[in-house]
Design a protein around this motif. Structure first.
Motif, mmCIF file in Angstrom:
data_model
loop_
_atom_site.group_PDB
_atom_site.id
_atom_site.type_symbol
_atom_site.label_atom_id
_atom_site.label_comp_id
_atom_site.label_asym_id
_atom_site.label_seq_id
_atom_site.Cartn_x
_atom_site.Cartn_y
_atom_site.Cartn_z
ATOM 1 N N GLY A 453 0.777 -1.100 0.032
ATOM 2 C CA GLY A 453 0.020 0.065 -0.142
ATOM 3 C C GLY A 453 0.842 1.141 0.003
ATOM 4 N N PRO A 454 0.564 2.191 -0.847
ATOM 5 C CA PRO A 454 1.367 3.442 -0.829
ATOM 6 C C PRO A 454 1.420 4.194 0.411
ATOM 7 N N SER A 455 2.119 5.130 0.539
ATOM 8 C CA SER A 455 2.215 5.940 1.931
ATOM 9 C C SER A 455 0.651 6.755 1.810
ATOM 10 N N GLY A 456 0.366 6.499 3.272
ATOM 11 C CA GLY A 456 -0.994 7.137 3.269
ATOM 12 C C GLY A 456 -2.198 6.355 3.223
ATOM 13 N N SER A 457 -2.077 5.209 2.340
ATOM 14 C CA SER A 457 -3.224 4.208 2.106
ATOM 15 C C SER A 457 -3.760 3.621 3.295
ATOM 16 N N GLY A 458 -3.189 3.564 4.526
ATOM 17 C CA GLY A 458 -3.771 3.065 5.793
ATOM 18 C C GLY A 458 -3.241 1.686 5.951
ATOM 19 N N LYS A 459 -1.953 1.225 5.412
ATOM 20 C CA LYS A 459 -1.227 0.107 5.110
ATOM 21 C C LYS A 459 -0.655 -0.273 6.803
ATOM 22 N N SER A 460 0.120 0.583 7.424
ATOM 23 C CA SER A 460 0.615 0.484 8.701
ATOM 24 C C SER A 460 -0.673 0.193 9.597
ATOM 25 N N PHE A 461 -1.800 0.985 9.536
ATOM 26 C CA PHE A 461 -2.713 0.954 10.346
ATOM 27 C C PHE A 461 -3.509 -0.571 10.366
ATOM 28 N N PHE A 462 -3.832 -0.803 9.103
ATOM 29 C CA PHE A 462 -4.244 -2.140 8.910
ATOM 30 C C PHE A 462 -3.590 -3.442 9.615
ATOM 31 N N THR A 463 -2.093 -3.275 9.377
ATOM 32 C CA THR A 463 -1.324 -4.059 9.892
ATOM 33 C C THR A 463 -1.272 -3.947 11.639
ATOM 34 N N ASN A 464 -1.537 -2.917 12.055
ATOM 35 C CA ASN A 464 -1.665 -2.989 13.724
ATOM 36 C C ASN A 464 -2.898 -3.634 14.025
ATOM 37 N N HIS A 465 -3.867 -3.262 13.322
ATOM 38 C CA HIS A 465 -5.140 -3.860 13.489
ATOM 39 C C HIS A 465 -4.952 -5.595 13.418
ATOM 40 N N ALA A 466 -4.275 -5.939 12.493
ATOM 41 C CA ALA A 466 -4.339 -7.378 12.056
ATOM 42 C C ALA A 466 -3.429 -7.943 13.331
ATOM 43 N N VAL A 467 -2.213 -7.186 13.631
ATOM 44 C CA VAL A 467 -1.437 -7.797 14.678
ATOM 45 C C VAL A 467 -2.074 -7.825 16.179
ATOM 46 N N ARG A 468 -2.890 -6.970 16.484
ATOM 47 C CA ARG A 468 -3.625 -6.860 17.556
ATOM 48 C C ARG A 468 -4.656 -7.882 17.654
ATOM 49 N N SER A 469 -5.339 -8.316 16.490
ATOM 50 C CA SER A 469 -6.237 -9.166 16.319
ATOM 51 C C SER A 469 -5.598 -10.517 16.541
ATOM 52 N N TYR A 470 -4.460 -11.063 15.908
ATOM 53 C CA TYR A 470 -3.938 -12.351 16.103
ATOM 54 C C TYR A 470 -3.098 -12.371 17.400
ATOM 55 N N HIS A 471 -2.551 -11.376 18.095
ATOM 56 C CA HIS A 471 -1.990 -11.290 19.412
ATOM 57 C C HIS A 471 -3.140 -11.784 20.241
ATOM 58 N N ALA A 472 -4.385 -11.324 20.154
ATOM 59 C CA ALA A 472 -5.432 -11.676 20.920
ATOM 60 C C ALA A 472 -5.952 -13.066 20.922
ATOM 61 N N GLN A 473 -5.481 -13.638 20.016
ATOM 62 C CA GLN A 473 -5.773 -14.968 19.584
ATOM 63 C C GLN A 473 -4.689 -16.061 19.924
ATOM 64 N N ASP A 474 -3.540 -15.400 20.801
ATOM 65 C CA ASP A 474 -2.623 -16.281 21.404
ATOM 66 C C ASP A 474 -1.464 -16.692 20.459
ATOM 67 N N SER A 475 -1.345 -15.731 19.444
ATOM 68 C CA SER A 475 -0.275 -16.190 18.441
ATOM 69 C C SER A 475 0.991 -15.344 18.942
ATOM 70 N N HIS A 476 2.043 -16.034 18.295
ATOM 71 C CA HIS A 476 3.421 -15.408 18.692
ATOM 72 C C HIS A 476 3.939 -14.781 17.572
ATOM 73 N N ILE A 477 4.172 -13.368 17.829
ATOM 74 C CA ILE A 477 4.452 -12.341 16.842
ATOM 75 C C ILE A 477 5.899 -11.822 16.742
ATOM 76 N N VAL A 478 6.698 -11.963 15.553
ATOM 77 C CA VAL A 478 8.043 -11.110 15.733
ATOM 78 C C VAL A 478 7.841 -10.278 14.692
ATOM 79 N N ILE A 479 8.058 -8.717 14.969
ATOM 80 C CA ILE A 479 8.146 -7.820 13.903
ATOM 81 C C ILE A 479 9.336 -7.186 13.794
#
Length: 839
Positions: A453-479
């Protein structure tokens, strides 16, 4: 004035529901299905040929042909009644969520209106005598309760076999699913309301309710609901052409076209309570064709009495010619839209909505008040034969099927994993499983993801949302991050944030193994690669002798640690072992200096030993075990260009994730590389990326690459094929700035034309009343969708990468720190949102 009333039992046309069949009092037998339609915006349009020779292909055409074939196998005197319900409902929040952000999300979407859609198919076998029967007649006055034809067991078996063939043909497209309704689905039980009772109450709710009175005045009143009917029942009201689909101008451009089914304006795009009834009456062509020929002859003979008779004769002959030329069977059809509201004053508004919707199909809308009761009565499941004959018109099956509603709203996943996104049409929140469900359905063969996603498209916002969701489901995440995009989220989730600061430099200890165990093959390879990186420049070649010697040094060091439990593992003790034990090893095995330059090796590694420039880097006594930390973020912004620190840290990152991948059995592991090109431009990282993308699937793992430009990936020859070919899930954000050169992106990501059109439709017609951005997802080219990324204000402050918003949170946290209170990011965000709302 006394109002004449009649008991509904005297008029009720259904005689019995038995063996999952509906039996009408006139001997009609009906089989009922619930139809699961494709999700809206998921069907494609394709054309074969050019110019006037173009032939439509694609899934819309396939559906029309399948319906036509399915209806074709049904016997004469069969009625196909497709009934689509669209009922206004409101989102009800979950009461089981406990997490702060989950609660704020549920409050944000509380009572959001949307259309609940369900589609039912009723296949009714009637008989030739049925058309002379009056709906007002008394059943018991007839000489036979049912006709001789329907009472014939063989003909009944033939009909049921034809129904199964019809179902098989429709499901063979893999676009439709038909579920047979049972007796308990059709009539009410003690705990749930059946379909018949739902129709009489104009409600899809399952709770048992008391049936309402039905009154006929200037409109039809069913209990407290006022209903109107708008029909398409005359061939003169039809457009010259009917199509399989319609272009959605709001989502389309010069370079792309997004389509919906031809009847979508009276389907999901009609924002009110309504039922769309679609009827096809299949007559006996051996009877109907001679009747039409006779009528044409009569019209022709009366031509001298009026020009209209001659025209009608000509039209009938043209109709019969078309039937003969294409092998089509003449049928009758009828379509109507039934709308209702509890506020009678809204009926004029509904009239305008429905009239404009029908007009968008090119048809002429007609409000039918005189036959409203008859139309309502014919809509009863199993009673389609009661539709007045004057409300039917002659046509052919393919043309009638074009007016079928072919799409439904987005399906929410019942899986425990997933991300909360919103439907494109209504903004209703749904759960979208990005990983496991697509694997089970065969859409993808791995869980890896490529996010662009180009700059300003909400790419990092979406990935933050996705990371938070997967973390809440007990996933291990390395960024792996290079822009501090996840710092706030990490603090809120209690993760470990590792970054380089001259005052507090980043440090690791790759020599520590849990329980002081001996290293496995992966660990040995990681340490060997680390030593090679510390010693050699990227352009220097490693010899086989040097590789063997380093492996021996690692084995010898861990044997040495096993004999000396008082020695702390780390680079310092490893370097000391090299000075003694490793030197003896080289002497014993007579390894000459020209094969392994020990003096050079020790000199180069001296800067990582105590007292050296980088003595802090590999001797940490705090970051000993990252295996059990569920969220670990490596922020590399300050060292991304450092010739020594960057390659060392990337190797350690890979070592951390591989350890998680190998040792955490049955737990989802995710490695997310943000702004990937900053990292993978280095050969050391690229080799690991290639390895990860090919093997992570076997260990319930996922590799995510996040970048602004596709060129960032394809510029690296090592990584290009590994990422593109082994990331089945491709996620794209707003690509409109590339619409004139999107062909390059389409080719590189192997997107279909439909997927390209959906990508270019992102954010073209967003609801101004809601704050959100859209995201496109393709699962292996097998299934693709556009969703909305919409969150609560609390989630927004947790996920935002805008410096101004992040600063607000940091200031609140600093105030807590100065007040001597415990750091609480949730409280800080609550206060900011409360201030915004003036609370």
């Amino acid at each position: 004035m006394q109002v004449k009333t009649r008991d509904i039992k005297d008029l009720f046309p259904i005689g019995a529901v038995q063996d999952d069949l509906i039996f009408s009092k006139w001997g009609d037998i009906t089989v009922c299905f619930e139809v699961i339609l494709p999700e809206i915006y998921t069907l494609n349009v394709q054309w074969d040929g050019e110019g006037d020779n173009r032939v439509e292909m694609g899934e819309y055409r396939e559906l029309v042909e399948s319906w036509s074939k399915a209806i074709g196998v049904l016997p004469p005197h069969t009625i196909v009644h497709k009934q689509d319900w669209f009922v206004e409902e409101k989102y009800q929040p979950k009461v089981t969520v406990n997490a702060f952000l989950d609660k704020t999300s549920e409050r944000h979407f509380n009572e959001r209106p949307y259309l609940n859609h369900r589609c039912f198919l009723f296949l009714t076998k009637t008989h030739p005598e049925r058309r002379s029967v009056s709906a007002e007649a008394i059943t018991l006055a007839r000489t036979r309760l049912v006709s001789k034809e329907v009472a014939d067991a063989k003909k009944l078996d033939d009909f049921l076999n034809a129904v199964e063939q019809c179902k098989a043909i429709l499901e063979s497209t893999r676009l439709l699913r038909l579920q047979r309704l049972t007796t308990n689905d059709i009539v009410s039980t003690a705990t749930s309301q059946g379909l018949l009772e739902r129709y009489y109450s104009l409600s899809l709710q399952e709770e048992v309710v008391t049936l309402a009175d039905i009154e006929r005045d200037d409109c039809l009143r069913i209990g407290g609901k006022f209903a109107k009917f708008y029909t398409i029942s005359d061939v003169d009201d039809m457009p010259d052409w009917v199509l399989t689909h319609n272009r959605v101008d709001a989502y389309s451009s010069e370079n792309s076209t997004v389509s919906v089914c031809f009847a979508a304006p009276v389907g999901l795009m009609l924002p009110c309570n309504h039922i769309y009834n679609q009827y096809v009456f299949k007559d006996d062509k051996h009877v109907s064709t001679p009747e039409l020929e006779q009528r044409a002859t009569q019209m022709r003979s009366l031509a001298s009495f009026g020009k209209a008779n001659e025209v009608n004769a000509m039209l009938i002959n043209e109709y019969l010619t078309e039937a003969s030329q294409y092998g089509w069977t003449p049928i009758h059809a009828h379509f109507n839209v039934q709308v209702w509201t509890e506020d009678k004053s809204k009926l004029p508004v509904l009239r305008n909505l429905v009239s404009s919707a029908i007009a968008k199909m090119g048809a002429r809308p007609r409000e039918n008040s005189l036959d409203a009761m008859a139309l309502f009565w014919a809509g009863i499941p199993g009673n389609a034969a009661d539709l007045p004959k004057e409300d039917r018109y002659w046509t052919f099956t393919p043309q009638a099927v074009c007016l079928f509603n072919q799409e439904t709203n987005d399906e929410t996943s019942l899986a425990t994993s997933g991300i909360k996104l919103t439907e494109r049409l209504s903004g209703k929140p749904i759960n979208v499983d990005f990983s496991d469900e697509p694997m089970r359905k065969g859409w993808i063969t791995n869980r890896n993801k490529f996010i662009i996603g180009p700059s300003g498209s909400g790419k990092s916002f979406f990935t933050n949302h996705a990371v938070r969701s997967y973390h809440a489901q007990d996933s291990h995440i390395v960024i792996v991050d290079v822009g501090h995009s996840y710092s706030s989220l990490c603090e809120m989730l209690g993760g470990k944030y590792l970054t380089y600061d001259p005052a507090n430099p980043i440090s690791f200890n790759p020599f520590v193994i849990e329980g002081r165990a001996q290293p496995d093959i992966e660990k040995k390879e990681a340490l060997k690669t680390l030593l090679q990186t510390l010693w050699k420049r990227p352009e220097e070649q490693q010899t086989r002798t040097e590789d063997t010697a380093l492996a021996a040094a690692i084995d010898g060091y861990y044997q040495y640690l096993a004999q000396h439990e008082d020695i702390f593992p780390g680079f310092d003790s490893f370097y000391e072992y090299l000075q003694d034990g490793f030197v003896r090893y080289l002497d014993e095995h007579k390894v000459r200096e020209k094969h392994f330059d020990l003096e050079n090796f020790m000199y180069v590694l001296r800067s990582f030993y105590k007292g050296g420039e980088y003595d802090y880097l590999l001797n940490s006594r705090t970051n000993l075990d990252l295996l059990h930390d569920r969220l670990v973020i490596f922020e590399l912004d300050n060292i991304k260009d450092h010739p020594i620190l960057f390659p060392v840290v990337t190797i350690i990152i890979m070592d951390v994730f591989i350890a998680k991948m190998r040792k955490l059995m049955g737990i989802r592991k995710i490695i997310l590389i943000e702004e990937a090109w900053k990292a993978i431009m280095k050969d050391e990282m690229a080799e690991y990326i290639r390895y990860l993308y090919k093997t992570v699937r076997k260990f319930f793992g996922e590799a995510w690459i996040v970048t602004q430009e596709v060129d960032d990936i394809i510029g690296n020859k090592i990584v290009k094929d590994s990422i593109i070919n082994n990331a089945d899930t491709k996620i794209l954000l707003d690509q409109r700035k590339y619409q004139n050169k999107f062909g390059v992106v389409q080719e590189l990501l192997a997107l279909t034309k439909k997927e390209k059109d959906l990508c270019l439709s992102l954010n073209r017609d967003n609801d101004p009343g809601r704050l959100y951005k859209e995201v496109f997802v393709s699962w292996g080219g097998q299934h693709s969708k556009v969703y909305g990324v919409e969150v609560s204000r609390e989630e927004y402050y947790a996920f935002t990468t805008e410096q101004r918003e992040k600063l607000k949170v940091q200031q609140k946290v600093q105030q807590q720190r100065e007040a001597g209170a415990d750091i609480n990011y949730e409280l800080a965000i609550k206060e900011i949102v409360a201030e915004e709302r003036g609370l």
